[in-house]
Design a protein around this motif. Sequence first.
Motif, PDB file in Angstrom:
ATOM      1  N   VAL A  40       0.812  -1.172   0.025  1.00 42.08           N
ATOM      2  CA  VAL A  40      -0.016   0.118   0.129  1.00 42.08           C
ATOM      3  C   VAL A  40       0.851   1.309   0.049  1.00 42.08           C
ATOM      4  CG1 VAL A  40      -1.718   1.329   1.187  1.00 42.08           C
ATOM      5  CG2 VAL A  40      -1.621  -1.216   1.426  1.00 42.08           C
ATOM      6  N   MET A  41       1.912   1.107   0.901  1.00 39.83           N
ATOM      7  CA  MET A  41       2.477   2.747   1.109  1.00 39.83           C
ATOM      8  C   MET A  41       3.971   2.700   0.495  1.00 39.83           C
ATOM      9  SD  MET A  41       1.372   2.629   5.165  1.00 39.83           S
ATOM     10  CE  MET A  41       1.507   0.644   5.461  1.00 39.83           C
ATOM     11  N   ARG A  42       4.573   1.343   0.086  1.00 38.46           N
ATOM     12  CA  ARG A  42       5.945   1.308  -0.165  1.00 38.46           C
ATOM     13  C   ARG A  42       7.065   1.719   0.675  1.00 38.46           C
ATOM     14  NH1 ARG A  42       4.979  -0.503  -5.526  1.00 38.46           N
ATOM     15  NH2 ARG A  42       2.982  -1.434  -5.650  1.00 38.46           N
ATOM     16  N   GLY A  43       8.242   1.109   0.341  1.00 34.44           N
ATOM     17  CA  GLY A  43       9.471   1.558   1.267  1.00 34.44           C
ATOM     18  C   GLY A  43       9.459   0.542   2.470  1.00 34.44           C
ATOM     19  N   ARG A  44      10.315   0.957   3.378  1.00 36.49           N
ATOM     20  CA  ARG A  44      10.791   0.316   4.630  1.00 36.49           C
ATOM     21  C   ARG A  44       9.823   0.620   5.641  1.00 36.49           C
ATOM     22  NH1 ARG A  44      15.259   0.771   1.357  1.00 36.49           N
ATOM     23  NH2 ARG A  44      16.317  -1.273   1.160  1.00 36.49           N
ATOM     24  N   MET A  45       9.486  -0.363   6.515  1.00 39.29           N
ATOM     25  CA  MET A  45       8.995   0.059   7.845  1.00 39.29           C
ATOM     26  C   MET A  45      10.026   0.035   9.006  1.00 39.29           C
ATOM     27  SD  MET A  45       6.209   0.936   9.769  1.00 39.29           S
ATOM     28  CE  MET A  45       4.613   0.418   8.886  1.00 39.29           C
ATOM     29  N   PRO A  46       9.966   1.388   9.682  1.00 39.25           N
ATOM     30  CA  PRO A  46      10.947   1.205  10.715  1.00 39.25           C
ATOM     31  C   PRO A  46      10.609   0.616  11.751  1.00 39.25           C
ATOM     32  CG  PRO A  46       9.953   3.595  10.362  1.00 39.25           C
ATOM     33  CD  PRO A  46       9.355   2.608   9.262  1.00 39.25           C
ATOM     34  N   VAL A  47      10.769  -0.429  12.133  1.00 37.17           N
ATOM     35  CA  VAL A  47      10.442  -1.511  13.123  1.00 37.17           C
ATOM     36  C   VAL A  47      10.545  -0.877  14.670  1.00 37.17           C
ATOM     37  CG1 VAL A  47      10.266  -3.911  13.949  1.00 37.17           C
ATOM     38  CG2 VAL A  47      10.383  -3.343  11.678  1.00 37.17           C
ATOM     39  N   SER A  66      11.127   2.067  15.410  1.00 29.47           N
ATOM     40  CA  SER A  66      10.260   3.324  15.975  1.00 29.47           C
ATOM     41  C   SER A  66       8.937   2.932  16.053  1.00 29.47           C
ATOM     42  CB  SER A  66      10.154   4.131  14.841  1.00 29.47           C
ATOM     43  OG  SER A  66      11.603   4.776  14.069  1.00 29.47           O
ATOM     44  N   MET A  67       8.381   1.969  15.272  1.00 28.76           N
ATOM     45  CA  MET A  67       6.989   1.607  15.429  1.00 28.76           C
ATOM     46  C   MET A  67       6.848   0.826  16.959  1.00 28.76           C
ATOM     47  SD  MET A  67       4.756  -1.004  13.123  1.00 28.76           S
ATOM     48  CE  MET A  67       5.854  -2.406  13.390  1.00 28.76           C
ATOM     49  N   THR A  68       7.765  -0.042  17.102  1.00 24.39           N
ATOM     50  CA  THR A  68       7.437  -0.699  18.379  1.00 24.39           C
ATOM     51  C   THR A  68       7.961   0.228  20.003  1.00 24.39           C
ATOM     52  OG1 THR A  68       9.810  -1.603  18.504  1.00 24.39           O
ATOM     53  CG2 THR A  68       8.129  -2.957  17.406  1.00 24.39           C
ATOM     54  N   HIS A  69       8.682   1.183  19.650  1.00 24.09           N
ATOM     55  CA  HIS A  69       8.859   2.242  20.625  1.00 24.09           C
ATOM     56  C   HIS A  69       7.757   2.684  21.187  1.00 24.09           C
ATOM     57  CE1 HIS A  69      11.154   5.514  22.725  1.00 24.09           C
ATOM     58  NE2 HIS A  69      10.249   6.193  22.012  1.00 24.09           N
ATOM     59  N   TYR A  70       6.681   2.898  20.395  1.00 18.17           N
ATOM     60  CA  TYR A  70       5.224   3.596  20.974  1.00 18.17           C
ATOM     61  C   TYR A  70       4.496   2.634  21.568  1.00 18.17           C
ATOM     62  CZ  TYR A  70       7.715   7.790  18.737  1.00 18.17           C
ATOM     63  OH  TYR A  70       8.479   8.617  18.330  1.00 18.17           O
ATOM     64  N   MET A  71       4.601   1.412  21.292  1.00 14.91           N
ATOM     65  CA  MET A  71       3.775   0.249  21.628  1.00 14.91           C
ATOM     66  C   MET A  71       3.518   0.312  23.150  1.00 14.91           C
ATOM     67  SD  MET A  71       4.265  -2.901  18.847  1.00 14.91           S
ATOM     68  CE  MET A  71       3.697  -2.553  17.311  1.00 14.91           C
ATOM     69  N   LYS A  72       2.596   0.124  24.048  1.00 12.57           N
ATOM     70  CA  LYS A  72       2.239   0.095  25.299  1.00 12.57           C
ATOM     71  C   LYS A  72       2.425  -1.254  25.686  1.00 12.57           C
ATOM     72  CE  LYS A  72      -0.348   4.114  25.594  1.00 12.57           C
ATOM     73  NZ  LYS A  72      -1.757   4.897  25.926  1.00 12.57           N
ATOM     74  N   GLN A  73       2.063  -2.451  24.966  1.00 12.36           N
ATOM     75  CA  GLN A  73       2.071  -3.736  25.589  1.00 12.36           C
ATOM     76  C   GLN A  73       3.624  -4.257  25.318  1.00 12.36           C
ATOM     77  OE1 GLN A  73       0.157  -2.538  23.023  1.00 12.36           O
ATOM     78  NE2 GLN A  73      -1.837  -3.261  23.220  1.00 12.36           N
ATOM     79  N   LEU A  74       4.231  -4.702  26.330  1.00  9.90           N
ATOM     80  CA  LEU A  74       5.827  -5.043  26.184  1.00  9.90           C
ATOM     81  C   LEU A  74       5.701  -6.415  25.158  1.00  9.90           C
ATOM     82  CD1 LEU A  74       7.066  -4.309  29.853  1.00  9.90           C
ATOM     83  CD2 LEU A  74       7.540  -3.315  27.683  1.00  9.90           C
ATOM     84  N   TRP A  75       4.861  -7.310  25.301  1.00 10.82           N
ATOM     85  CA  TRP A  75       4.742  -8.521  24.728  1.00 10.82           C
ATOM     86  C   TRP A  75       4.738  -8.220  23.354  1.00 10.82           C
ATOM     87  CZ3 TRP A  75       0.896  -9.844  21.539  1.00 10.82           C
ATOM     88  CH2 TRP A  75      -0.353  -9.222  21.559  1.00 10.82           C
ATOM     89  N   LEU A  76       3.845  -7.447  22.823  1.00  5.75           N
ATOM     90  CA  LEU A  76       3.733  -6.951  21.588  1.00  5.75           C
ATOM     91  C   LEU A  76       4.857  -6.288  21.091  1.00  5.75           C
ATOM     92  CD1 LEU A  76       1.932  -7.157  18.973  1.00  5.75           C
ATOM     93  CD2 LEU A  76       0.822  -4.863  19.699  1.00  5.75           C
TER      94      LEU A  76
END
Length: 415
Positions: free
Chosen positions: A262-269, A271-281
Amino acid sequence: MENKLFTPAKIGPVELRNRTIRSAAFEGMGRDNGPTPMLRDYHISVAKGGVGMTTLAYAGINRSALSFKTQLWLRQEIVAPLREITDGIHEAGAKASIQIGHCGNMTHRSTAGCIPVGASTGFNLYSPTFCRGLHKDELKQMAKDFGTAVNTARDAGFDCVEVHAGHGYLISQFLSPYTNRRRDEFGGSLENRMTFMKMCLEEVMKSAGSDMGVLVKTNMRDGFKGGLEIDDCLAVAREIERCGVHAMVLSGGFVSKAPMYVMRGRMPVYSMTHYMKQLWLRYGVRLAGKYMIPSVPFRELYFLDDARRFREALDLPLVYVGGVISRANADEVLDREGFDFVQMGRALLNEPDFVNRMRNDDTHRCGCDHVNYCIARMYSREMACHKHCADLTPKIRKEIEKIKRQNAKEEKTNG
């Protein structure tokens, strides 16, 4: 040849001052499934920046449609604050649209208020969650909820609605053989799999009447083996056209299977996980993210090759989206390729006044560098360009710089 970009054009009964539309890229700027001053200010800034129409992203048609608490739930209780947004957009000279849809199985019970529902029963690894297939007697009401959402949008001052029928959300889940394993009249053949979509569009067009424009976002490909390919998507598009909608947005990809298509390019993984509240996720995605979210190279006008086939096959106005980052891109799509409108997302996040800049400088290119930090954070916080964020951690900055180098190397290799 006269450039079309800054000429007025109609979507059904609605005339836009030019051919530019802010795409329905999820802003993540809601609160408790309602609008906020931040959401209002962003869309008004885009309207002041010269866009023909700006689209509020992904409003759920009912409670079960919701994936996030920062997402809009289009209901009468939020009409008044939505009217503040549409009034501000209109005062700036632009039209206002809102995307309506249902997330299908991409949610959780705590958000949706029920077990996630979809075309078929199964497990969605992306959420991750179990989901159940909708019963036949539920589908008629679901379709009616699309029609009700149109009426609510009118009450809130919107000029157009955009029905989301792509990207692996509910209507798309019925269309795709990957997610539709039903054995009734809503499954099996492509004709059967289109039945629910046609029910929804019938209700939408009935509610839209003679005063609202209706766009439909649809896939040109699902973007993975086992999903819809271009010939099937052309058949879907022809059926959408027969439903009498006013314009079609040509996209592609499946968020739960091929999100970067959909969006193209790379996902900065990171950065994405830095903002996740659930530690397991957080740690699970850090371990498996590059496998769950494989990169797909970005290039300018990345959907154009497929979109040409739809332009040849269809008569209704078509909206091109995907990799429009310059005045030259917009002119190519409109003047040489024959599309009627262009949608842009990341360019208008990086530069809310991107349209005015293109008007003032026919060589202008936006400053987006396609590292997708904006997308990485939008599921946990508001969507924002990294260039506008002063609070990035050293690790996030390091990841962004790494992706920039990878992009530059890829661009050099591909000429």
